[in-house]
Design an enzyme around this catalytic site. Structure first.
Site, mmCIF file in Angstrom:
data_model
loop_
_atom_site.group_PDB
_atom_site.id
_atom_site.type_symbol
_atom_site.label_atom_id
_atom_site.label_comp_id
_atom_site.label_asym_id
_atom_site.label_seq_id
_atom_site.Cartn_x
_atom_site.Cartn_y
_atom_site.Cartn_z
ATOM 1 N N GLY A 1 0.829 -1.203 0.000
ATOM 2 C CA GLY A 1 0.000 0.000 0.000
ATOM 3 C C GLY A 1 0.864 1.253 0.000
ATOM 4 C CB SER A 2 0.072 4.699 1.052
ATOM 5 O OG SER A 2 -1.060 4.841 0.219
ATOM 6 C CB THR A 3 4.372 1.764 3.590
ATOM 7 O OG1 THR A 3 4.091 0.488 3.002
ATOM 8 C CG2 THR A 3 3.495 1.951 4.824
#
Length: 660
Positions: free
Chosen positions: A292-294
């Site tokens: 995801g956004s990490t």
């Protein structure tokens, strides 16, 4: 006519000679037979004889210890007795089975099968308690004996349970450190012979071996047991609060690559593995997932390194909706124009994919390769996942775009930790490791295989610029404010990834993986920490779900290193209020202790009416009286009355009531 004397003597002489000859011949034949047996069958006969009075046992020393970085014991061994039988030496088999059944609480029918027949050896019960061992010893049963074995013991119970792993009943490593370093931890077994009596019992129990010299090697981990416990408690609370399927966390010193924490929830106690075997998997090591956004941390680092963007440059985020081929990309927070800094702060997928497209596929792929995505990092532990990058023919604008914000690839926690740790370490990648050293029974260090060499991936300027951008995530308006630590600069990134529904094979709107990764202090990092929560309910965003656990774990690590968080405004206000109350309380106590003495006769009861309880107690203390008290407020009644003599100091009563 009588026979001559010499004839009788001759006959007797011949008889003696014949007897002597027969005896000599028999003796000679015995000698010849004995010699023949000794020469031709000596070894076989010697073995048969020794079987009658000797038995060879394998003497096992203790398995090696496992310690944390501070020398605290994580895994050890305790000596325990095990019961065995030699059925061919048991005469009263039924009686033996009955007596053993009573001592060991094992069904008699089961024991009768064990002692039946003429086998040379059979286990009855392994590693029994000392009291039970003494009971069996006192039975003194023929063909029944006790052997000393070692029981693996984990004194901290579930702390680092999945990482440590388990051993089998025979002391073989089955999972975790126990399996990965089984050859090092396993003791060097030695065989020795002992004498037995007619009952088959051992007469000599001292083997003459110095077993400490044959014990297994000790493994020293980089893990800190105290930090590990804090992490596990934080994860358990997170799982409970958000009704999540599971959670895991991993923390590392970005300067050295030493892993400080590798925690999982639900926890697992290797002392009782059968009760929770389903929780024995170390997901911090073995889980591969879409980040995801990490992943935007890596995208921004590569773009800044390539010089294709500047933190204050503006990007059109299309009001939260963007058409990419036949796919529509959406943002959780609708925005039009955002600076690169704010694209990261508000976690815009659209802004991120535009940055990735401007950078180009090859530059991004080179960065992923330099950070070792898609390969095992060589921690040396069983079960380490590899992750997965798309095949060369599967790349393109759409795949580049989705990977830039964390979908379309599989990563591991260790890979993400090392990658973000590279940013924290001024752009230098360092291999994570969990083994500090291995030592032998005499404390000498045993060389281990070389680690991957550290290498620069980003320029120092790139790393510092990105660290500043990452700090905006935990500032007001960012997506990770619950991870903020008052008084300590935190650089981080939230992640909320949709999971693939195992039934439909499509991304689910209900199944999520929520995460937070970051490091602190941002200007001189001591720890990089990743927290992942699998399938939280009700709330899904990484900052809200994983952020609080990140804060607790990071605070514990920094506190252990002498770096303390500043108190929050709420804590400061509470402290001031407490100080104010303590000050008022001190004044009241001082006033009570300076009450002027009453003018009363010696041995008489003073007039305490109208006084507070504290004031009354001060006066009574002067006359050596401790009263019985009823009610609250001011003294309304007293026994005895004022001026009356104090006859019985234990019969003083005060009745208190609040003023109307």
């Amino acid at each position: 006519m009588p026979a001559p004397v010499h004839s009788s003597w001759l006959a007797s002489k011949w008889r003696y000679r014949m007897v002597f000859g027969c005896i000599s011949t028999a003796f000679l034949l015995a000698i010849l037979k004995s010699g023949s047996l000794q020469l031709n069958h000596g070894e076989a006969l010697k073995g048969l004889a020794e079987k009658q009075y000797k038995r060879t046992f394998q003497v096992a020393a203790a398995r090696g210890m496992v310690y944390d970085r501070e020398g605290r014991t994580l895994a050890g061994t305790v000596p325990m007795d095990s019961v065995y039988v030699e059925p061919r030496h048991i005469v009263e088999k039924e009686e033996t089975a009955i007596k053993l059944s009573e001592a060991l609480s094992i069904p008699t029918t089961k024991l009768e099968k064990r002692v039946a027949g003429s086998r040379s050896f059979a286990w009855i019960q392994r590693r029994i308690p000392p009291a039970t061992s003494e009971t069996v010893r006192q039975l003194d049963l023929r063909g029944v004996g006790l052997l000393k074995e070692h029981q693996r013991f984990y004194p901290n119970h579930s702390v680092a349970g999945q990482l440590l792993g388990t051993v089998s009943i025979d002391g073989e490593g089955q999972s975790g450190i126990e399996r990965a370093y089984d050859s090092a931890l396993k003791p060097k077994a030695q065989r020795t012979s002992v004498l037995r009596d007619a009952k088959g019992n051992r007469l000599m129990t001292d083997t003459g071996l110095e077993l400490s010299a044959f014990r297994g090697n000790d493994v020293h981990l980089t893990i800190d047991a105290q930090m590990q416990q804090v992490a596990e408690l934080a994860l358990v609370e997170t799982v409970r609060k958000f009704k999540a399927k599971s959670a895991w966390a991993i923390a590392m010193d970005p300067n050295t690559g030493e892993i400080l924490v590798m925690a999982n929830a639900p926890t697992f106690n290797p002392n009782t593995p059968g009760t929770a075997r389903r929780h024995s998997r170390n997901q911090a090591l073995s889980a591969a997932f879409e980040p995801g956004s990490t992943m935007k941390t890596i995208t921004f680092a590569a773009a800044l390194e390539a010089g294709v963007v500047h933190p204050e440059e503006s990007i059109d985020c299309e009001n939260g909706k963007y058409k990419l081929g036949r796919h529509t990309i959406r943002d959780s927070h609708k925005s039009n124009w955002l600076t690169v800094r704010d694209v990261f702060k508000h976690s815009s997928n659209i802004g991120t994919l535009k940055i990735a497209l401007a950078m180009g596929e090859q530059r991004f792929k080179d960065t992923l390769k330099q950070l070792h995505f898609g390969e095992r990092l060589g921690l040396g532990l069983a079960g380490e996942a590899r992750g997965r990058l798309p095949r060369k023919d599967k790349w393109g604008q759409t795949r580049l775009s989705t990977i830039s914000f964390g979908h379309g690839l599989m990563v591991t926690s260790v890979q993400m930790l090392a990658a973000v740790g590279t940013v924290a370490n001024d752009g230098v990648w360092v291999q994570p490791h969990v083994i500090q050293r291995v030592t032998d029974a005499f404390g000498e260090e045993i060389p281990q295989r070389d680690r991957k060499p550290a290498h620069r991936v980003f320029k120092t300027e790139t790393a510092k610029t990105l660290a500043q951008i990452m700090q905006t995530v935990v500032e007001p308006g960012g997506t990770g404010t619950p991870a903020a630590i008052p008084g300590i600069a935190v650089a981080g990134k939230t992640g909320t990834a949709e999971k693939v529904d195992p039934v439909t094979g499509r991304y689910s709107k209900d199944l999520h993986l929520s995460s937070f990764i970051g490091f602190a202090p941002a200007d001189a990092p001591e720890a990089v920490v990743l927290v992942v929560v699998d399938e939280p309910q009700e709330k899904k965003f990484g900052g809200l779900v994983a952020g609080p656990a990140f804060r607790k774990i990071t605070e514990a690590i920094l506190r252990a290193r002498g770096i303390f968080a500043a108190p929050s405004e709420k804590e400061i206000a509470a402290s001031k209020e407490k100080q104010k109350k303590n000050k008022a309380k001190s004044k009241m106590m001082a006033a009570a202790n300076t009450v002027p003495p009453l003018a009363v006769e010696e041995g008489a009861m003073p007039d305490l009416r109208g006084m507070t309880l504290k004031e009354a107690l001060v006066f009574l203390k002067r006359v050596g009286v401790v009263p019985q008290i009823e009610g609250q407020g001011l003294v309304q009644e007293q026994m005895p009355k004022a001026g009356a003599p104090i006859v019985n100091p234990r019969a003083i009563e005060l009745k208190l009531a609040k003023e109307q």
